[in-house]
Design a protein around this motif. Structure first.
Motif, mmCIF file in Angstrom:
data_model
loop_
_atom_site.group_PDB
_atom_site.id
_atom_site.type_symbol
_atom_site.label_atom_id
_atom_site.label_comp_id
_atom_site.label_asym_id
_atom_site.label_seq_id
_atom_site.Cartn_x
_atom_site.Cartn_y
_atom_site.Cartn_z
ATOM 1 N N ARG A 152 0.878 -1.246 -0.005
ATOM 2 C CA ARG A 152 0.082 0.112 0.089
ATOM 3 C C ARG A 152 0.961 1.250 0.002
ATOM 4 O O ARG A 152 2.026 1.081 0.196
ATOM 5 N N SER A 153 0.331 2.328 -0.051
ATOM 6 C CA SER A 153 1.055 3.647 -0.122
ATOM 7 C C SER A 153 1.888 3.751 1.136
ATOM 8 O O SER A 153 2.800 4.343 1.069
ATOM 9 N N ALA A 154 1.412 3.149 2.209
ATOM 10 C CA ALA A 154 2.340 3.312 3.343
ATOM 11 C C ALA A 154 3.567 2.615 3.410
ATOM 12 O O ALA A 154 4.497 2.478 4.326
ATOM 13 N N ASP A 155 3.649 1.674 2.247
ATOM 14 C CA ASP A 155 4.930 0.966 2.235
ATOM 15 C C ASP A 155 6.131 1.434 1.319
ATOM 16 O O ASP A 155 6.937 1.085 0.951
ATOM 17 N N VAL A 156 5.373 2.694 1.079
ATOM 18 C CA VAL A 156 6.508 3.351 -0.032
ATOM 19 C C VAL A 156 7.688 3.818 0.722
ATOM 20 O O VAL A 156 7.624 4.670 1.759
ATOM 21 N N VAL A 157 8.995 3.664 0.172
ATOM 22 C CA VAL A 157 10.232 3.914 1.044
ATOM 23 C C VAL A 157 10.909 4.983 0.182
ATOM 24 O O VAL A 157 11.916 5.115 0.176
ATOM 25 N N ARG A 158 10.354 5.613 -0.769
ATOM 26 C CA ARG A 158 11.009 6.464 -1.615
ATOM 27 C C ARG A 158 10.754 8.047 -0.602
ATOM 28 O O ARG A 158 10.294 8.076 0.484
ATOM 29 N N HIS A 159 10.776 9.156 -1.308
ATOM 30 C CA HIS A 159 10.175 10.348 -0.755
ATOM 31 C C HIS A 159 8.885 10.254 -0.290
ATOM 32 O O HIS A 159 7.881 9.835 -0.726
ATOM 33 N N PRO A 160 8.623 10.778 1.076
ATOM 34 C CA PRO A 160 7.203 10.831 1.723
ATOM 35 C C PRO A 160 6.094 11.261 0.629
ATOM 36 O O PRO A 160 5.128 10.585 0.827
ATOM 37 N N LEU A 161 6.522 12.223 -0.010
ATOM 38 C CA LEU A 161 5.639 12.731 -0.825
ATOM 39 C C LEU A 161 5.040 11.780 -2.006
ATOM 40 O O LEU A 161 4.044 12.013 -2.252
ATOM 41 N N VAL A 162 6.005 10.927 -2.294
ATOM 42 C CA VAL A 162 5.427 9.688 -3.247
ATOM 43 C C VAL A 162 4.219 9.001 -2.820
ATOM 44 O O VAL A 162 3.002 8.750 -3.308
ATOM 45 N N ALA A 163 4.228 8.705 -1.495
ATOM 46 C CA ALA A 163 2.779 8.137 -0.600
ATOM 47 C C ALA A 163 1.821 9.000 -0.892
ATOM 48 O O ALA A 163 0.725 8.704 -0.965
ATOM 49 N N ARG A 164 1.804 10.394 -0.502
ATOM 50 C CA ARG A 164 0.836 11.327 -0.469
ATOM 51 C C ARG A 164 0.219 11.495 -2.018
ATOM 52 O O ARG A 164 -0.754 11.674 -2.271
ATOM 53 N N ILE A 165 1.262 11.464 -2.989
ATOM 54 C CA ILE A 165 0.582 11.330 -4.387
ATOM 55 C C ILE A 165 -0.050 10.272 -4.776
ATOM 56 O O ILE A 165 -1.261 10.122 -5.259
ATOM 57 N N ILE A 166 0.365 9.031 -4.197
ATOM 58 C CA ILE A 166 -0.511 7.717 -4.636
ATOM 59 C C ILE A 166 -1.845 7.740 -3.847
ATOM 60 O O ILE A 166 -2.721 7.501 -4.318
ATOM 61 N N ASP A 167 -2.041 7.974 -2.484
ATOM 62 C CA ASP A 167 -3.108 8.446 -1.667
ATOM 63 C C ASP A 167 -4.003 9.213 -2.533
ATOM 64 O O ASP A 167 -5.299 9.159 -2.693
ATOM 65 N N ALA A 168 -3.633 10.354 -3.172
ATOM 66 C CA ALA A 168 -4.466 11.346 -3.642
ATOM 67 C C ALA A 168 -4.965 10.751 -5.078
ATOM 68 O O ALA A 168 -5.946 10.874 -5.332
ATOM 69 N N TYR A 169 -4.401 10.043 -5.756
ATOM 70 C CA TYR A 169 -4.734 9.435 -7.031
ATOM 71 C C TYR A 169 -5.681 8.186 -6.668
ATOM 72 O O TYR A 169 -6.807 8.164 -7.481
ATOM 73 N N GLU A 170 -5.546 7.615 -5.522
ATOM 74 C CA GLU A 170 -6.594 6.565 -5.179
ATOM 75 C C GLU A 170 -7.819 7.113 -4.792
ATOM 76 O O GLU A 170 -8.959 6.578 -5.014
ATOM 77 N N ARG A 171 -7.614 8.487 -3.948
ATOM 78 C CA ARG A 171 -9.190 8.918 -3.396
ATOM 79 C C ARG A 171 -9.637 9.671 -4.873
ATOM 80 O O ARG A 171 -11.118 9.229 -4.814
ATOM 81 N N ASP A 172 -9.152 9.972 -5.972
ATOM 82 C CA ASP A 172 -9.613 10.378 -6.908
ATOM 83 C C ASP A 172 -10.463 9.297 -7.955
ATOM 84 O O ASP A 172 -11.185 9.552 -8.394
ATOM 85 N N HIS A 173 -9.558 8.063 -7.657
ATOM 86 C CA HIS A 173 -10.238 6.985 -8.604
ATOM 87 C C HIS A 173 -11.433 6.514 -7.732
ATOM 88 O O HIS A 173 -12.341 6.085 -8.352
ATOM 89 N N GLU A 174 -11.532 6.537 -6.349
ATOM 90 C CA GLU A 174 -12.757 6.174 -5.773
ATOM 91 C C GLU A 174 -13.827 7.153 -5.778
ATOM 92 O O GLU A 174 -14.948 6.707 -6.102
ATOM 93 N N ARG A 175 -13.562 8.538 -6.040
ATOM 94 C CA ARG A 175 -14.502 9.395 -6.462
ATOM 95 C C ARG A 175 -15.153 9.204 -7.725
ATOM 96 O O ARG A 175 -16.329 9.428 -7.972
ATOM 97 N N SER A 176 -14.154 8.853 -8.638
ATOM 98 C CA SER A 176 -14.819 8.562 -9.825
ATOM 99 C C SER A 176 -15.526 7.397 -10.022
ATOM 100 O O SER A 176 -16.584 7.375 -10.822
#
Length: 338
Positions: free
Chosen positions: A311-335
């Motif tokens: 999941r996004s919580a497992d991202v070990v790159r820059h912390p912003l990457v996890a937030r970007i993934i979360d944002a896309y997932e929320r947008d997908h759920e809204r769609s």
């Protein structure tokens, strides 16, 4: 190292914890360059840290100070074992407790002893940094076929290649085979300039990068020349039987159903496979089904097959990457709800 309670404490002193470190050289490494490690701990725990000689003063709420005390002790213990402390190690220690590895009778470190999970390669020791990564590494050594599914930056391919290198160094396999769909949609290599190696190398670069992290570059080059390591596009796997090898298929979401079935049936005696991909980033042409999605549906519950989902919580790159993934997932759920 000891924590000192001041007697009697004042009202202000009740909001602070003193942690003493006996080796000042290790304390310098703990603090990091320009105290960057301490700054990361402060950010994660909402505490303030003041250094006074070989003592760190923790200021903040009691629960946060207690967690900071435990975290700093654990990181200092890493340094006492001769292991480095980087910002990523601090994040890992926050996600899950780190256990110290034990030694086997021959003096070597036992890989999964005492809860510690480490992959030892020629150039570095690789440690999982999230519970999902830890489970994934265990599966790579326990099962013949392992799927690592989830977003970019979760270490799926990196850990699989590390496991392949470790098994090769231990003599458990004879060769390492790394593959991926060479082009996002259809592997149309003929349109690229150069010979076949020059055509596919740009798509294989992440695999080369991982190998060079674990083995000296000269050894990698020699193994490539001797074909002890093979890096090839998925289309080149047809008709082969892959025996006594560790085989990694990267970006598997871009394999068609036919390609996936072809690849899975290449598994030979004494071999293991790791298949990694992100089913939210399928680049196949419209109407073409992903073989990874189909394999996930068909192979669940099959003996010898294991799945790890990141999941996004497992991202070990820059912390912003996890937030970007979360944002896309929320947008997908809204769609989907719209």
């Amino acid at each position: 190292m000891a924590t000192h309670a001041l007697t009697p404490p004042t009202a202000d002193e009740q909001l602070q914890t003193l942690v003493e470190f006996p080796d000042n050289r290790l304390l310098i490494d703990l603090c990091g360059e320009f105290d960057r490690n301490l700054a990361r701990v402060e950010q994660l725990l909402r505490i303030s840290i003041v250094r006074r000689g070989n003592v760190l003063l923790l200021l903040g709420e009691e629960a946060d100070r207690k967690r900071g005390d435990q975290l700093l002790r654990g990181l200092y213990a890493r340094l006492e074992q001769g292991r480095p402390v980087e910002p990523g190690d601090i994040d890992a220690a926050m996600r899950m407790p780190q256990a110290a590895p034990r030694q086997r009778p021959d003096g070597q470190m036992e890989m999964f002893a005492g809860g510690a999970v480490e992959i030892r390669t020629r150039r570095k020791v690789v440690e999982p940094r999230t519970p999902a990564q830890k489970d994934y590494v265990r599966q790579l050594f326990a099962h013949e076929l392992v799927f690592g599914l989830g977003p970019a930056g979760t270490g799926k391919t990196y850990l699989a290649v590390a496991a392949a290198v470790a098994m090769y160094l231990e003599g458990g396999i004879d060769k390492i085979i790394l593959s991926r769909p060479a082009v996002e949609a259809g592997e149309r290599l003929g349109f690229l300039p150069g010979d076949m190696k020059e055509k596919v190398d740009p798509y294989m670069q992440p695999l080369y990068d991982a190998l060079n992290d674990f083995l000296p570059s000269k050894q990698v080059q020699k193994m490539l020349e001797e074909k002890t390591i093979e890096i090839a596009p998925l289309a080149f796997m047809r008709g082969r039987t892959l025996s006594n090898a560790f085989v990694v298929l990267d970006e598997a979401q871009n394999a068609t159903e036919m390609q996936m079935k072809m690849f899975l049936t290449r598994l030979g005696e004494g071999s293991r496979m790791a298949i990694t991909g992100d089913t939210t980033q399928i680049d196949l042409p419209r109407g073409v089904k992903s073989g990874l999605v189909e394999a996930e549906r068909v192979l669940v519950g099959v003996d010898g097959v294991a799945f790890t989902k990141f999941r996004s919580a497992d991202v070990v790159r820059h912390p912003l990457v996890a937030r970007i993934i979360d944002a896309y997932e929320r947008d997908h759920e809204r769609s989907k709800d719209a």
